[in-house]
Motif scaffolding. Sequence first.
Motif, PDB file in Angstrom:
ATOM      1  N   THR A  34       0.917  -1.164  -0.063  1.00  0.00           N
ATOM      2  CA  THR A  34       0.075  -0.004  -0.013  1.00  0.00           C
ATOM      3  C   THR A  34       0.883   1.127  -0.034  1.00  0.00           C
ATOM      4  O   THR A  34       2.274   1.058  -0.293  1.00  0.00           O
ATOM      5  CB  THR A  34      -0.893   0.174   1.316  1.00  0.00           C
ATOM      6  OG1 THR A  34      -0.187  -0.424   2.534  1.00  0.00           O
ATOM      7  CG2 THR A  34      -2.121  -0.987   0.985  1.00  0.00           C
ATOM      8  N   ASN A  35       0.314   2.290   0.111  1.00  0.00           N
ATOM      9  CA  ASN A  35       0.914   3.833  -0.037  1.00  0.00           C
ATOM     10  C   ASN A  35       0.763   4.463   1.504  1.00  0.00           C
ATOM     11  O   ASN A  35      -0.391   5.064   1.528  1.00  0.00           O
ATOM     12  CB  ASN A  35       0.894   4.452  -0.979  1.00  0.00           C
ATOM     13  CG  ASN A  35       1.815   5.580  -1.127  1.00  0.00           C
ATOM     14  OD1 ASN A  35       2.901   5.566  -0.547  1.00  0.00           O
ATOM     15  ND2 ASN A  35       1.457   6.479  -2.179  1.00  0.00           N
ATOM     16  N   PRO A  36       1.421   4.678   2.488  1.00  0.00           N
ATOM     17  CA  PRO A  36       2.872   4.059   2.404  1.00  0.00           C
ATOM     18  C   PRO A  36       2.852   2.450   2.562  1.00  0.00           C
ATOM     19  O   PRO A  36       2.004   1.773   3.411  1.00  0.00           O
ATOM     20  CB  PRO A  36       3.425   4.410   3.937  1.00  0.00           C
ATOM     21  CG  PRO A  36       2.385   4.892   4.591  1.00  0.00           C
ATOM     22  CD  PRO A  36       1.152   5.329   3.777  1.00  0.00           C
ATOM     23  N   PRO A  37       4.006   1.712   2.253  1.00  0.00           N
ATOM     24  CA  PRO A  37       4.023   0.255   2.300  1.00  0.00           C
ATOM     25  C   PRO A  37       4.195   0.086   4.001  1.00  0.00           C
ATOM     26  O   PRO A  37       4.670   1.049   4.671  1.00  0.00           O
ATOM     27  CB  PRO A  37       5.223  -0.021   1.621  1.00  0.00           C
ATOM     28  CG  PRO A  37       5.793   1.060   0.893  1.00  0.00           C
ATOM     29  CD  PRO A  37       5.218   2.347   1.605  1.00  0.00           C
ATOM     30  N   THR A  38       3.850  -1.274   4.342  1.00  0.00           N
ATOM     31  CA  THR A  38       3.481  -1.438   5.855  1.00  0.00           C
ATOM     32  C   THR A  38       5.065  -1.902   6.203  1.00  0.00           C
ATOM     33  O   THR A  38       5.109  -2.992   6.803  1.00  0.00           O
ATOM     34  CB  THR A  38       2.487  -2.411   6.015  1.00  0.00           C
ATOM     35  OG1 THR A  38       1.390  -2.175   4.934  1.00  0.00           O
ATOM     36  CG2 THR A  38       2.042  -2.538   7.455  1.00  0.00           C
ATOM     37  N   GLY A  39       5.986  -0.878   6.069  1.00  0.00           N
ATOM     38  CA  GLY A  39       7.306  -1.516   6.763  1.00  0.00           C
ATOM     39  C   GLY A  39       7.677  -0.746   7.676  1.00  0.00           C
ATOM     40  O   GLY A  39       8.806  -1.014   8.202  1.00  0.00           O
ATOM     41  N   THR A  40       7.075   0.379   8.322  1.00  0.00           N
ATOM     42  CA  THR A  40       7.156   1.244   9.534  1.00  0.00           C
ATOM     43  C   THR A  40       6.180   1.291  10.450  1.00  0.00           C
ATOM     44  O   THR A  40       5.114   0.683  10.086  1.00  0.00           O
ATOM     45  CB  THR A  40       7.450   2.726   8.986  1.00  0.00           C
ATOM     46  OG1 THR A  40       6.257   3.145   8.613  1.00  0.00           O
ATOM     47  CG2 THR A  40       8.605   2.863   7.951  1.00  0.00           C
ATOM     48  N   LEU A  41       6.265   1.532  11.540  1.00  0.00           N
ATOM     49  CA  LEU A  41       5.350   1.506  12.661  1.00  0.00           C
ATOM     50  C   LEU A  41       4.162   2.642  12.321  1.00  0.00           C
ATOM     51  O   LEU A  41       3.033   2.167  12.568  1.00  0.00           O
ATOM     52  CB  LEU A  41       6.023   1.715  13.947  1.00  0.00           C
ATOM     53  CG  LEU A  41       6.597   0.815  14.620  1.00  0.00           C
ATOM     54  CD1 LEU A  41       7.094   1.204  16.072  1.00  0.00           C
ATOM     55  CD2 LEU A  41       5.809  -0.483  14.890  1.00  0.00           C
ATOM     56  N   GLU A  42       4.755   3.665  11.669  1.00  0.00           N
ATOM     57  CA  GLU A  42       3.727   4.719  11.578  1.00  0.00           C
ATOM     58  C   GLU A  42       2.634   4.146  10.289  1.00  0.00           C
ATOM     59  O   GLU A  42       1.582   4.280  10.304  1.00  0.00           O
ATOM     60  CB  GLU A  42       4.483   5.758  11.114  1.00  0.00           C
ATOM     61  CG  GLU A  42       5.131   6.702  12.008  1.00  0.00           C
ATOM     62  CD  GLU A  42       6.643   5.897  12.231  1.00  0.00           C
ATOM     63  OE1 GLU A  42       7.034   5.223  11.317  1.00  0.00           O
ATOM     64  OE2 GLU A  42       7.035   5.977  13.383  1.00  0.00           O
ATOM     65  N   ALA A  43       3.391   3.494   9.363  1.00  0.00           N
ATOM     66  CA  ALA A  43       2.511   2.775   8.497  1.00  0.00           C
ATOM     67  C   ALA A  43       1.492   1.884   8.848  1.00  0.00           C
ATOM     68  O   ALA A  43       0.149   1.657   8.443  1.00  0.00           O
ATOM     69  CB  ALA A  43       3.368   2.352   7.203  1.00  0.00           C
ATOM     70  N   LEU A  44       2.121   1.011   9.736  1.00  0.00           N
ATOM     71  CA  LEU A  44       1.152  -0.073  10.347  1.00  0.00           C
ATOM     72  C   LEU A  44       0.088   0.725  10.928  1.00  0.00           C
ATOM     73  O   LEU A  44      -0.941  -0.042  10.905  1.00  0.00           O
ATOM     74  CB  LEU A  44       2.059  -0.984  11.013  1.00  0.00           C
ATOM     75  CG  LEU A  44       1.317  -1.941  11.968  1.00  0.00           C
ATOM     76  CD1 LEU A  44       0.824  -3.099  11.033  1.00  0.00           C
ATOM     77  CD2 LEU A  44       2.276  -2.691  13.076  1.00  0.00           C
TER      78      LEU A  44
END
Length: 472
Positions: free
Chosen positions: A99-109
Amino acid sequence: MEQEKVDLVIRGGTVVSPSSSIKADVAISGQKISAVSSQGILPRAEHEIDAEGLYVLPGAIDSHVHFREPGYAYKEDWATGTAAAACGGTTSVFEMPNTNPPTGTLEALALKQECASRQAHVDYGIYGLLDENNIENLEALIENGVSGFKCFMGNTFGNLPAPSDGAILEGFEILSRHGYRCTVHAENPSIMARRQARMEAAGRTDTLAHLAARPEVCAVEAVGRAVAFAEWTGARLHIAHKSSKDALYILKDAKARGVDVTVETCPHYLLMSTDDTDRLGGQMRVNPPIREPGHAEALWEGLHDGTIDMIATDHAPHQPEEKDSKNIWECDCGFPGVETQMPIMLTQVNQGRLSLQQYVKWSAHAPAHAWGCYPNKGVIQAGSDADIAIVDMGSGSMIDREMLHSKSKMTVWHGFQTSASVEWTLVRGAVVVEKGVLVGKQGHGKPVQQNMPTPAPRNQDKSMEEIVKIRF
Ligand code: DOR
Ligand code: ZN
């Protein structure tokens, strides 16, 4: 002892598990199944579902969907994606991180968790991304509730760059210590990029150019590499969307050696081939590509002999204008699938290609095991979550894209005749689909509870964490 209050009884149906199909009534108390009894024994409850002549299955668990939010909500959002799942008898989904942002950081999660918790009709797991630059985030993502990880070894929608082998190995070392499973999109990126660039330079824009850019060897190489890293580190591995016969021998061997690798395939690989190219054109573009006739038979065989564990959909919604170019390189990859999977596969049951018990094994039982949800999910027995699909094996219809709940109507299954239908769907005891109509409420879906088996890390003395320690 006081009897637990029964809220709902499903009466008169045939309850299916991987090992049996028995006429039984199902009692539900709150979110759980409280009893599965011989017919006629359970007292009347306030709510009853008449399942006479119908089959009562554990709801499907789909290991592979793309719900697009945050970032591309015009293609799909969590409300429409999970509505489609519910109407297709799917009660849990595992959602991908491109997705955007990709779920690679805590914020994106956190952003994605907020979308999901507000909108979901069915239960869900959220994948974290494993990429080149987020290895230091993996443990925090685990602590904050991801269900597993996805590593795009090959490029696809979102164009997330494939991580280096060094990063994948280091990521697997970390995941192995936590017992988490990593799903891989196993295609070799440099072969595909080189071939696509050469074909584009040569002016090839036809539908089959996409297949030519991604020959089977891309998957053979990447599956082999992923298995090597998983076996070395002890990380649990899941192979997404197996599309070809060619890498099956690697997976069979790996399983025989005890590597914890699970494998999914999808209805479009089981039932379509390049024979459908003229009919479907760019709509059919998907990663990995649908291949020549002959692969599907090997995939069915893989399911039957246990090399392939489960059916997932790779539900990948896009808008018509994004799939509608004469130039194949301009068509987005993928199509929706979460709503049509069950009726399509049950139609195969009616045609004798699998039994209903095998269907339950491949659609619910196996994914529940792979993701540590069993026996909470994936089975109809006392104590389990009341996640249930009640299906009619004798009433089909022609799939009509306009009837789908997904925002994407770009289904390759438009016009496909089914011979079975999903009548009722229950998620943790709540009726979310009644006689084929969505009646559930957004926000009912909850994160799946997981209990993965004990981690089994290997070769940790040679891991990145160990070798960077200063020694005198
Ligand atoms: O065709 C595909 N589309 N394959 C994938 O692996 C990803 C998906 C998407 O996100 O659109
Ligand atoms: Zn996918």
